[in-house]
Motif scaffolding. Structure first.
Motif, PDB file in Angstrom:
ATOM      1  N   THR A 177      39.577  24.412  52.008  1.00 18.93           N
ATOM      2  CA  THR A 177      38.924  25.238  50.999  1.00 18.93           C
ATOM      3  C   THR A 177      38.339  26.497  51.623  1.00 18.93           C
ATOM      4  N   LYS A 213      39.355  27.978  54.379  1.00 18.92           N
ATOM      5  CA  LYS A 213      40.460  28.849  54.790  1.00 18.92           C
ATOM      6  C   LYS A 213      41.073  29.560  53.589  1.00 18.92           C
ATOM      7  N   LEU A 214      41.259  28.849  52.487  1.00 19.90           N
ATOM      8  CA  LEU A 214      41.810  29.476  51.282  1.00 19.90           C
ATOM      9  C   LEU A 214      40.864  30.521  50.716  1.00 19.90           C
ATOM     10  N   GLN A 215      39.583  30.229  50.761  1.00 20.11           N
ATOM     11  CA  GLN A 215      38.600  31.190  50.273  1.00 20.11           C
ATOM     12  C   GLN A 215      38.617  32.450  51.140  1.00 20.11           C
ATOM     13  N   ASN A 216      38.699  32.268  52.454  1.00 20.20           N
ATOM     14  CA  ASN A 216      38.775  33.406  53.363  1.00 20.20           C
ATOM     15  C   ASN A 216      40.052  34.208  53.107  1.00 20.20           C
ATOM     16  N   LEU A 217      41.165  33.525  52.921  1.00 24.05           N
ATOM     17  CA  LEU A 217      42.434  34.192  52.635  1.00 24.05           C
ATOM     18  C   LEU A 217      42.352  34.966  51.325  1.00 24.05           C
ATOM     19  N   TRP A 218      41.746  34.393  50.318  1.00 19.55           N
ATOM     20  CA  TRP A 218      41.606  35.039  49.025  1.00 19.55           C
ATOM     21  C   TRP A 218      40.793  36.324  49.152  1.00 19.55           C
ATOM     22  N   TYR A 219      39.678  36.232  49.845  1.00 14.96           N
ATOM     23  CA  TYR A 219      38.814  37.417  49.976  1.00 14.96           C
ATOM     24  C   TYR A 219      39.434  38.504  50.858  1.00 14.96           C
ATOM     25  N   THR A 220      40.127  38.109  51.917  1.00 17.28           N
ATOM     26  CA  THR A 220      40.657  39.121  52.830  1.00 17.28           C
ATOM     27  C   THR A 220      41.987  39.704  52.385  1.00 17.28           C
ATOM     28  N   LYS A 221      42.921  38.868  51.980  1.00 17.11           N
ATOM     29  CA  LYS A 221      44.272  39.344  51.651  1.00 17.11           C
ATOM     30  C   LYS A 221      44.431  39.777  50.202  1.00 17.11           C
ATOM     31  N   VAL A 222      43.864  39.001  49.287  1.00 14.66           N
ATOM     32  CA  VAL A 222      44.080  39.302  47.869  1.00 14.66           C
ATOM     33  C   VAL A 222      43.084  40.344  47.362  1.00 14.66           C
ATOM     34  N   LEU A 223      41.811  40.107  47.625  1.00 13.23           N
ATOM     35  CA  LEU A 223      40.801  41.040  47.100  1.00 13.23           C
ATOM     36  C   LEU A 223      40.549  42.206  48.040  1.00 13.23           C
TER      37      LEU A 223
END
Length: 106
Positions: A92, A94-104
């Motif tokens: 969770t 790692k996914l949250q970090n990925l969401w904030y860095t790559k997507v947003l």
């Protein structure tokens, strides 16, 4: 009929070995990592009903829940679910970090 009783008894014994400690646990505590709290609470409720109807059967369930096979199985389940919970929390994060860095793009 006897097989279904044996199955219900095995389920009760498997999930609820430490009945008195269930009453001290919060089911809805957000910080809890123990996934067996809800089954323990259900088993404690069933044990309470059985104990009210027949204290002798309730004592038998409590004694049978302390057998080595049930205790070892329950401890194994607790250990494995704790590991799964830790892995789920890491995933969770790692996914949250990925969401904030790559997507947003933060």
């Amino acid at each position: 009929m006897l097989q279904s009783r044996a199955l219900v008894l095995a389920l009760i014994l498997l999930l609820g070995t430490t009945l008195p400690e269930v009453h001290s646990k919060s089911i809805f505590d957000g910080e809890r990592r123990d996934w067996l709290v809800i089954p323990d609470a259900i088993i404690a409720y069933i044990y309470g009903i059985v104990n009210k109807l027949s204290p002798k059967v309730g004592r038998f369930l409590a004694d049978a829940a302390q057998t080595p096979a049930v205790v070892v199985t329950r401890n194994f389940l607790i250990r494995e679910t704790a590991q799964l919970s830790t892995l789920a929390e890491e995933l969770t994060a790692k996914l949250q970090n990925l969401w904030y860095t790559k997507v947003l793009g933060y």
